[in-house]
Design a protein around this motif. Structure first.
Motif, PDB file in Angstrom:
ATOM      1  N   PRO A 345      33.200  25.825  43.738  1.00 29.10           N
ATOM      2  CA  PRO A 345      33.085  27.166  43.146  1.00 29.10           C
ATOM      3  C   PRO A 345      33.026  28.239  44.226  1.00 29.10           C
ATOM      4  O   PRO A 345      32.419  28.058  45.279  1.00 29.10           O
ATOM      5  N   GLN A 346      33.685  29.332  43.951  1.00 29.10           N
ATOM      6  CA  GLN A 346      33.724  30.455  44.885  1.00 29.10           C
ATOM      7  C   GLN A 346      33.427  31.746  44.131  1.00 29.10           C
ATOM      8  O   GLN A 346      33.721  31.862  42.932  1.00 29.10           O
ATOM      9  N   PRO A 347      32.877  32.764  44.816  1.00 36.03           N
ATOM     10  CA  PRO A 347      32.634  34.059  44.167  1.00 36.03           C
ATOM     11  C   PRO A 347      33.939  34.694  43.678  1.00 36.03           C
ATOM     12  O   PRO A 347      35.003  34.515  44.284  1.00 36.03           O
ATOM     13  N   LEU A 348      33.836  35.425  42.609  1.00 40.41           N
ATOM     14  CA  LEU A 348      35.015  36.010  41.978  1.00 40.41           C
ATOM     15  C   LEU A 348      35.711  37.001  42.906  1.00 40.41           C
ATOM     16  O   LEU A 348      36.956  36.999  42.991  1.00 40.41           O
ATOM     17  N   HIS A 349      34.967  37.818  43.612  1.00 40.14           N
ATOM     18  CA  HIS A 349      35.606  38.841  44.438  1.00 40.14           C
ATOM     19  C   HIS A 349      36.341  38.231  45.628  1.00 40.14           C
ATOM     20  O   HIS A 349      37.303  38.816  46.132  1.00 40.14           O
ATOM     21  N   GLN A 350      35.968  37.053  46.069  1.00 38.38           N
ATOM     22  CA  GLN A 350      36.687  36.408  47.161  1.00 38.38           C
ATOM     23  C   GLN A 350      37.979  35.763  46.682  1.00 38.38           C
ATOM     24  O   GLN A 350      38.954  35.685  47.421  1.00 38.38           O
ATOM     25  N   VAL A 351      37.987  35.334  45.419  1.00 35.36           N
ATOM     26  CA  VAL A 351      39.184  34.661  44.888  1.00 35.36           C
ATOM     27  C   VAL A 351      40.297  35.657  44.629  1.00 35.36           C
ATOM     28  O   VAL A 351      41.470  35.389  44.911  1.00 35.36           O
ATOM     29  N   ILE A 352      39.964  36.860  44.099  1.00 34.00           N
ATOM     30  CA  ILE A 352      41.019  37.784  43.693  1.00 34.00           C
ATOM     31  C   ILE A 352      41.394  38.760  44.800  1.00 34.00           C
ATOM     32  O   ILE A 352      42.416  39.438  44.698  1.00 34.00           O
ATOM     33  N   ALA A 353      40.614  38.861  45.865  1.00 34.74           N
ATOM     34  CA  ALA A 353      40.894  39.845  46.904  1.00 34.74           C
ATOM     35  C   ALA A 353      42.109  39.420  47.723  1.00 34.74           C
ATOM     36  O   ALA A 353      42.462  38.239  47.794  1.00 34.74           O
ATOM     37  N   GLY A 354      42.730  40.421  48.340  1.00 35.85           N
ATOM     38  CA  GLY A 354      43.870  40.161  49.216  1.00 35.85           C
ATOM     39  C   GLY A 354      45.077  40.977  48.833  1.00 35.85           C
ATOM     40  O   GLY A 354      45.511  40.943  47.683  1.00 35.85           O
ATOM     41  N   GLY A 355      45.604  41.742  49.807  1.00 40.67           N
ATOM     42  CA  GLY A 355      46.828  42.499  49.562  1.00 40.67           C
ATOM     43  C   GLY A 355      46.605  43.889  49.014  1.00 40.67           C
ATOM     44  O   GLY A 355      47.573  44.595  48.732  1.00 40.67           O
ATOM     45  N   GLY A 356      45.389  44.314  48.776  1.00 40.03           N
ATOM     46  CA  GLY A 356      45.150  45.650  48.242  1.00 40.03           C
ATOM     47  C   GLY A 356      44.656  45.620  46.800  1.00 40.03           C
ATOM     48  O   GLY A 356      44.441  44.559  46.187  1.00 40.03           O
ATOM     49  N   PHE A 357      44.496  46.842  46.250  1.00 40.30           N
ATOM     50  CA  PHE A 357      43.914  46.962  44.918  1.00 40.30           C
ATOM     51  C   PHE A 357      44.854  46.436  43.826  1.00 40.30           C
ATOM     52  O   PHE A 357      44.419  45.755  42.886  1.00 40.30           O
ATOM     53  N   ALA A 358      46.162  46.725  43.909  1.00 38.47           N
ATOM     54  CA  ALA A 358      47.094  46.334  42.848  1.00 38.47           C
ATOM     55  C   ALA A 358      47.200  44.810  42.710  1.00 38.47           C
ATOM     56  O   ALA A 358      47.088  44.273  41.608  1.00 38.47           O
ATOM     57  N   PRO A 359      47.423  44.039  43.800  1.00 39.17           N
ATOM     58  CA  PRO A 359      47.451  42.582  43.637  1.00 39.17           C
ATOM     59  C   PRO A 359      46.124  42.007  43.137  1.00 39.17           C
ATOM     60  O   PRO A 359      46.104  41.063  42.346  1.00 39.17           O
ATOM     61  N   ALA A 360      44.996  42.606  43.579  1.00 42.98           N
ATOM     62  CA  ALA A 360      43.706  42.105  43.109  1.00 42.98           C
ATOM     63  C   ALA A 360      43.534  42.339  41.602  1.00 42.98           C
ATOM     64  O   ALA A 360      43.020  41.480  40.875  1.00 42.98           O
ATOM     65  N   SER A 361      43.983  43.504  41.127  1.00 41.96           N
ATOM     66  CA  SER A 361      43.907  43.775  39.687  1.00 41.96           C
ATOM     67  C   SER A 361      44.785  42.811  38.906  1.00 41.96           C
ATOM     68  O   SER A 361      44.421  42.340  37.821  1.00 41.96           O
ATOM     69  N   TYR A 362      45.957  42.467  39.470  1.00 45.35           N
ATOM     70  CA  TYR A 362      46.853  41.533  38.807  1.00 45.35           C
ATOM     71  C   TYR A 362      46.203  40.145  38.719  1.00 45.35           C
ATOM     72  O   TYR A 362      46.255  39.484  37.670  1.00 45.35           O
ATOM     73  N   ARG A 363      45.570  39.692  39.799  1.00 38.62           N
ATOM     74  CA  ARG A 363      44.916  38.373  39.765  1.00 38.62           C
ATOM     75  C   ARG A 363      43.760  38.362  38.763  1.00 38.62           C
ATOM     76  O   ARG A 363      43.540  37.374  38.055  1.00 38.62           O
ATOM     77  N   LEU A 364      42.995  39.469  38.688  1.00 42.78           N
ATOM     78  CA  LEU A 364      41.880  39.519  37.751  1.00 42.78           C
ATOM     79  C   LEU A 364      42.370  39.471  36.303  1.00 42.78           C
ATOM     80  O   LEU A 364      41.774  38.826  35.440  1.00 42.78           O
ATOM     81  N   SER A 365      43.493  40.137  36.025  1.00 41.95           N
ATOM     82  CA  SER A 365      44.047  40.078  34.670  1.00 41.95           C
ATOM     83  C   SER A 365      44.551  38.672  34.346  1.00 41.95           C
ATOM     84  O   SER A 365      44.486  38.230  33.191  1.00 41.95           O
ATOM     85  N   LEU A 366      45.049  37.952  35.354  1.00 42.26           N
ATOM     86  CA  LEU A 366      45.483  36.574  35.108  1.00 42.26           C
ATOM     87  C   LEU A 366      44.296  35.682  34.780  1.00 42.26           C
ATOM     88  O   LEU A 366      44.384  34.798  33.908  1.00 42.26           O
ATOM     89  N   LEU A 367      43.178  35.895  35.452  1.00 38.75           N
ATOM     90  CA  LEU A 367      41.998  35.075  35.160  1.00 38.75           C
ATOM     91  C   LEU A 367      41.501  35.287  33.733  1.00 38.75           C
ATOM     92  O   LEU A 367      40.920  34.385  33.130  1.00 38.75           O
TER      93      LEU A 367
END
Length: 423
Positions: A345-367
């Motif tokens: 298990p890993q913290p949520l903010h470490q999993v979705i971070a990377g590449g800036g705000f737009a890619p992180a928002s895209y990963r969060l919507s996928l989750l």
């Protein structure tokens, strides 16, 4: 003409003593007979009795009247008719006559005059019933004799007002809504006065249970009426959005409707005299040349050939070198592979971070798609593969500071493989 006895109005086998509702009316028979005396007969007779009785009751400084003084007071009435009215009021205990022959109001007559005066006073206002009922409750409260029946009358009136206002809103008529809003505004002081009465009633710890129960229901009804003004405004806003302005004149459809409502039936009929026809007139939009051309075509058979040729034109050839744009799913595929190999298990903010705000928002919507389950996704394709991942996401109600990768803060959570989820 003999009057029908009371038993004729009851069902077979029912005695008047078996109906509790009749007991209260029977005990007030003298008062009811006084009102029967006042309101029995033609309209002119009723008006004359009320006129004479109110005229006698208005003189507080000289409550006793001699026959000569009464004739001088009512000089505009026929003397014979005046004597008939006085005899009718005297015979039915509305007027009392002393040993000296002077007239005076009886106790029942004075109560009847006071009740009628109060009703006429409220009749000058827009909503007489609510004002009369509220004033009656205030008087009963002042003497400590409020009854559940008196409160029930007020509750019924408030519910009737609520129904009236809801009907006005449901009608969608601007004029009905405005009339209902004016009626609500006119009743504002009576609603406030009723609220004061209820507050005093409910503040009494020894108040009767039935009175407290009806008082609480009245409070709920008044709360609905207090909120209805906002409903009026929302309905008027919708009507305002649909209002049509006639060209650049500044005149709207509401102005025209208000003007038409101000006219009587004869003027409206005059306006519609030349505008409406019993049989609709079909305008022929063709001149002589058009008719001649059509006739020639029909004679030569061209029209039939033209009507039968209804085939679609051939399709155009697809231009070469044009390729359809395919959706770029590389980020989804990379995120799927990354989550599929997630060891612990890993913290949520470490999993979705990377590449800036737009890619992180895209990963969060996928989750968020994982909450729908694998059954909600397609069988094939990158989206289906992602939704079948054995991954769980736990969100909390708190925020955690990130401060990097264009993310200041985000919801605290955890992404973990499903196999490692504790029981």
């Amino acid at each position: 003409m003999t009057e029908a006895p009371l038993t004729d109005f009851l069902a077979a086998g029912v005695d008047a003593d078996e109906v509790p509702e009749l007991a209260a009316l029977a005990s007030a028979r003298p008062l009811l007979e006084a009102f029967i005396t006042l309101f029995r007969g033609t309209e002119a007779e009723v008006l004359m009795r009320l006129l004479v009785l109110r005229g006698i009751g208005r003189e507080a400084d000289s409550p006793r009247w001699s026959p000569e003084a009464l004739r001088a007071r009512f000089t505009y009435l026929d003397p014979v008719k005046l004597e008939t009215v006085l005899k009718r009021l005297r015979d039915n205990a509305l007027l009392a006559i002393g040993e000296d022959g002077h007239y005076a109001l009886s106790d029942i007559g004075r109560n009847a005059v006071a009740a009628i005066a109060m009703l006429l006073r409220f009749g000058e206002e827009e909503d007489a019933e609510l004002g009369f009922l509220t004033a009656q409750l205030a008087g009963l409260q002042a003497v400590g004799s409020i009854t559940p029946e008196a409160l029930g009358h007020l509750l019924s009136k408030l519910n009737d007002l609520s129904w009236h206002f809801e009907e006005a809103i449901a009608s969608g008529s601007e004029f009905r809504i405005l009339d209902a809003r004016r009626r609500l505004s006119a009743n504002g002081r009576w609603l406030d006065r009723g609220t004061d009465i209820l507050n005093k009633l409910l503040a009494d710890p020894e108040v009767d249970f039935d009175i407290a129960r009806i008082a609480q229901r009245i409070g709920l009804a008044q709360s609905r009426l207090a909120r209805v003004d906002a409903s009026f405004q929302r309905a008027l806003n919708k009507i305002e959005a649909q209002r049509v302005t006639l060209g650049g004149s500044g005149i709207s459809s509401s102005d025209v409707a208000a003007w038409l409502r101000s006219l009587d039936a004869h003027r409206i009929a005059g306006l519609a005299a030349d505008a409406c026809a019993t049989v609709p007139e079909l305008a022929l939009l063709a001149g002589g040349h058009e008719l001649l051309d059509r006739a020639e075509a029909m004679l030569e058979g061209e029209s039939a050939a033209t009507d039968t040729q209804a085939a679609l034109p051939p399709p155009d050839a697809e231009p070469a070198g044009v390729t359809l744009q395919a959706e770029d799913l590389r980020l989804l595929e990379h995120f799927t592979h990354r989550l599929g190999t997630l060891p612990v298990p890993q913290p949520l903010h470490q999993v979705i971070a990377g590449g800036g705000f737009a890619p992180a928002s895209y990963r969060l919507s996928l989750l968020a798609l994982l909450a729908d389950g694998a059954e909600a996704g397609p069988e094939d394709g990158p989206v289906g593969s992602f939704m079948r991942l054995p991954i769980e996401v736990a969100f909390s109600d708190t925020l955690t500071a990130v401060g990097e990768d264009e993310i200041a803060a985000m919801t605290l959570g955890e992404v973990r493989p499903r196999a490692t989820t504790p029981a």
